[in-house]
Design a protein around this motif. Structure first.
Motif: not given
Ligand SMILES: [Zn+2]
Length: 375
Positions: A212-227
Motif C-alpha cells: 500500500i502506497i500510503h505511508g505506514h509502519a508495521q509492528m508485530t509482537v511474538g510469543r515464546k521466542f524472538h524473530y
C-alpha cells in the motif's frame, strides 16, 4: 584522498594495536581482483557507461586507458563479520558510481493518483481494528492478513510516503510513530503477557515490499521466542562475551568508530554498517526504545537518505523483550536498521540467489555514506 571500501585493508593495517585486535575479533577481509577482458567493440560503450572512473577527459586517450584498465582489473572487497557471519561483497567499480539524483515526478504522480482511492486515507471505514481497538482515534489498525498473532500498522497522517524528503517533515512525527507503536505493543502485552517480542518495521514503497502506497509502519509482537534473526544476534553476542570477555555491541560500535564509520547524534550512535545487507545500510544504536534522542536520530538518518536520493527503504528495530527485565537479554541494545532498496523504476528485484543464500552484494560504499552522515 577520502578512504573508500577499496582501501579497507590499508586502513585496518594502520589501526592502533588495541583497535586492530578488536577489528580482528569481529571482522575478516578478503580482497580479490577479477580480470575482465572486454573485446574492442565494447570499449566505446564502457568508456561512456563508466566515465566516472576517471577525472580526465573520458573520451581522451588517457581517460579511456584509465577507465578500461579499471574495468580490466576490478577490485572486490569481501567483508565477513566473524561473530554473526553476516558478509558483504563490494565491487569498487560499482561503489564509486556517483549519485545521479533523479526527479521523483513519476513516483509522486503515482502516489497522488492513489490519494482518495486509498484505504489508509479512510482508516475507520476501510481498515480492521485489533482486539483492543486502535491507538489514538485512528492511528493504528490491524493488518488484514496477519503474519503473527499480533500484527498491526501505524497509518501515517500524511498520505505520501516520500514526505521524509520534504522540508516540512519533522522529528516530532517520528517521536509520535515510536510512541504510537509502543502504545500498541503495550496493549498486546497487557492482553497476553506471553506476547513479549515487539518488532517495529517500516517498508517504504514497493521496492521495499510495501503493498500500500500510503505511508505506514508495521509492528508485530511474538510469543515464546524472538524473530529468528534477532534471536540469532542475541546468541552470537552471548557467545562473543563468553569467548572474549567483551561486549559485542560496544565492540561493534568501537570498530566502526576506529574506521571513521560512526557518528554521534546526541545519545545515539549511528553506524555506516561495514557489512550492509544492501546499499547504504545504517544502524542506530540506542540504550532504550524510548531514548529521548532516538526520534531525532531516525529523522536525521532519513534526511541522509533523502540527500542520497533514496526513495524506497526498509527500517527495522531490534530490541529486548517487553515486561520485566529478562537476564537472557541483558546488555542487548535497541538497534534501528535502515537500508536503501534501490530504484523504484527498476523491474528487477535488488536481491537474487546470492543475497538469499550466500552473501550480500553491495554497490554503495559505507565510507561515502559515513561522509554523508557527518554533514
Ligand atoms: Zn492515503
Amino acid at each position: 584522498m577520502s578512504p573508500t571500501i577499496a582501501s579497507l585493508d590499508t586502513l585496518v593495517a594502520g589501526l592502533a594495536p588495541e583497535a586492530r585486535r578488536r577489528f580482528d575479533r569481529l571482522f575478516d577481509v578478503a580482497v580479490s581482483v577479477a580480470e575482465v577482458l572486454p573485446p574492442p567493440a565494447m570499449e566505446n560503450w564502457i568508456c561512456s557507461a563508466f566515465k566516472y572512473l576517471t577525472r580526465k577527459d573520458p573520451a581522451g586517450p588517457e581517460g579511456r586507458k584509465e577507465i578500461l584498465d579499471t574495468i580490466r582489473h576490478q577490485q572486490v572487497v569481501h567483508v565477513l563479520n566473524r561473530v554473526t557471519t553476516q558478509a558483504t561483497l563490494f565491487n569498487y567499480v560499482r561503489a564509486v558510481r556517483p549519485i545521479e539524483a533523479k526527479a521523483a515526478t513519476d513516483v509522486e504522480a503515482e502516489i497522488e493518483a492513489a490519494r482518495g482511492r486509498c484505504s489508509f486515507c479512510k482508516p475507520l471505514e476501510l481498515t480492521p481494528a485489533n482486539s483492543f481497538g486502535r491507538i489514538g482515534q485512528k492511528k493504528t489498525c490491524a493488518n488484514v492478513a496477519v503474519y503473527d498473532g499480533y500484527h498491526g500498522l501505524v497509518i501515517f497522517e500524511h498520505h505520501s510516503p516520500l514526505r521524509f524528503r520534504h522540508d516540512e517533515f519533522a522529528p516530532a512525527e517520528i517521536a509520535d510513530l515510536l510512541a504510537t507503536s509502543r502504545a500498541w505493543a503495550d496493549k498486546c502485552h497487557a492482553e497476553s503477557p506471553d506476547a513479549r517480542f515487539f518488532f517495529l518495521m517500516w517498508n517504504c514503497l514497493w521496492k521495499a515490499g510495501a503493498s500500500i502506497i500510503h505511508g505506514h509502519a508495521q509492528m508485530t509482537v511474538g510469543r515464546k521466542f524472538h524473530y529468528g534473526k534477532v534471536e540469532r544476534l542475541r546468541r552470537d553476542a552471548l557467545a562473543y562475551k563468553k569467548e572474549h570477555g567483551a561486549d559485542y555491541f560496544a565492540d561493534l560500535v568501537a570498530v566502526h568508530e576506529s574506521l571513521g564509520l560512526a557518528v554521534r547524534w546526541g545519545g545515539v550512535t549511528a553506524l555506516a554498517h561495514l557489512v550492509p545487507a544492501k546499499d547504504r545500510e545504517m544502524i542506530l544504536v540506542a540504550g532504550r526504545f524510548d531514548a529521548p534522542d532516538l526520534p531525532a536520530a531516525i529523522w536525521r538518518a532519513l534526511k541522509v537518505f533523502a540527500a542520497q536520493d533514496v526513495k524506497s527503504y526498509n527500517l527495522a528495530v531490534y530490541m529486548p523483550p517487553m515486561g520485566a527485565p529478562d537476564p537472557a537479554w541483558a546488555g542487548f541494545p535497541v538497534l534501528v536498521h535502515l537500508v536503501d532498496r534501490g530504484d523504484l523504476a527498476a523491474k528487477t528485484a535488488d536481491i537474487g540467489a546470492m543475497e538469499m543464500y550466500a552473501s550480500a552484494v553491495v554497490s554503495a560504499d559505507p565510507f561515502a555514506l559515513a561522509e554523508a552522515m557527518k554533514k
